[in-house]
Design a protein around this motif. Sequence first.
Motif, short mmCIF file in Angstrom:
data_model
loop_
_atom_site.label_atom_id
_atom_site.label_comp_id
_atom_site.label_asym_id
_atom_site.label_seq_id
_atom_site.Cartn_x
_atom_site.Cartn_y
_atom_site.Cartn_z
N ILE A 30 32.76 -70.91 -5.33
CA ILE A 30 31.60 -70.06 -5.63
C ILE A 30 32.10 -68.82 -6.37
O ILE A 30 32.93 -68.08 -5.85
N GLU A 31 31.64 -68.63 -7.61
CA GLU A 31 31.98 -67.39 -8.33
C GLU A 31 30.88 -66.38 -8.10
O GLU A 31 29.74 -66.56 -8.54
N ASN A 32 31.21 -65.33 -7.37
CA ASN A 32 30.22 -64.31 -7.07
C ASN A 32 29.96 -63.43 -8.29
O ASN A 32 30.70 -63.48 -9.28
N LEU B 59 26.79 -68.69 -19.55
CA LEU B 59 28.08 -68.76 -20.26
C LEU B 59 29.20 -69.31 -19.37
O LEU B 59 29.97 -70.17 -19.79
N ASP B 60 29.27 -68.82 -18.13
CA ASP B 60 30.36 -69.26 -17.24
C ASP B 60 30.17 -70.72 -16.84
O ASP B 60 31.13 -71.49 -16.78
N ALA B 61 28.90 -71.11 -16.60
CA ALA B 61 28.63 -72.52 -16.24
C ALA B 61 29.05 -73.43 -17.39
O ALA B 61 29.60 -74.52 -17.15
N LYS C 36 37.74 -64.40 -12.73
CA LYS C 36 37.19 -65.39 -11.78
C LYS C 36 36.97 -66.74 -12.47
O LYS C 36 37.42 -67.78 -11.97
N THR C 37 36.29 -66.72 -13.61
CA THR C 37 36.00 -68.00 -14.29
C THR C 37 37.29 -68.64 -14.78
O THR C 37 37.46 -69.86 -14.68
N SER C 38 38.21 -67.82 -15.28
CA SER C 38 39.49 -68.37 -15.76
C SER C 38 40.24 -69.04 -14.61
O SER C 38 40.84 -70.11 -14.79
MG LIG Z 1 32.93 -65.15 -14.83
#
Ligand SMILES: [Mg+2]
Length: 216
Positions: free
Chosen positions: A116-118, A71-73, A43-45
Amino acid sequence: MAEIRIMRRVLASNDALASSQLEELDRNNVLSINIMSGPGSGKTSLIERTIEALGKKCRIYVIEGDIQSNLDAERVAAKGAPVTQINTQGACHLDGMMMASVFPQIDFPNVDLLLIENVGNLVCPAEFTLPAHYNVTIVSTAEGSDKPVKYPLMFTKSDAVIINKIDLLPYVNFDIGELILAVHKLKPEIPVIQISTKTRAGMDEWFAWIEEKLAV
Ligand SMILES: [Mg+2]
Ligand SMILES: Nc1nc2c(ncn2[C@@H]2O[C@H](COP(=O)(O)OP(=O)(O)O)[C@@H](O)[C@H]2O)c(=O)[nH]1
């Protein structure tokens, strides 16, 4: 029985909240996409690549959902997009109440695309409606191709399915035909986009899908 009734009420009030938040997005011409998957599917990638490709054409804002950590933010901020991290403190999904806590800080008149990353989970995110025009589910090739059969709600709630990590196909037991068949059995017309965020194979199809939605 009482528990079922309470759960129904919780979901109904969440639906109402999400739909009023969606109206706010519509008033500001913001396209909102809710990205769901199990943990680690990419998702983040996908968000990072999307910012790289579309960040100059449209103003992207990202909301990151995780049980813990920023971390993802931090990864998203490093790509130059404004981002808010929500830590759900144990909850396995994002919901309208959590969105209500961050929406007032976002300058929606200056946003075109909200990603939006759930929370990484194939179960609960499908049950809690978010203020999103489209839901997208990612399955990665390392997870196996049986996921639509095991977690059907996630796929029936989705408007597009992404198969990520196709660079790993030579090394894993993943049957693309089986996955597409299972997805189309649940939802016949849904697009299934095959990508690798690592090699960038197939990414143009994903960008075209978003650009088509942005143009409407
Ligand atoms: Mg992620
Ligand atoms: N081989 C490969 N690894 C990937 C790909 N996309 C993501 N990853 C890796 O998979 C891990 C999880 O990715 P991440 O984007 O954090 O997944 P998320 O938990 O769904 O947000 C990271 O180590 C990524 O570098 C891909 O297309 N191919």
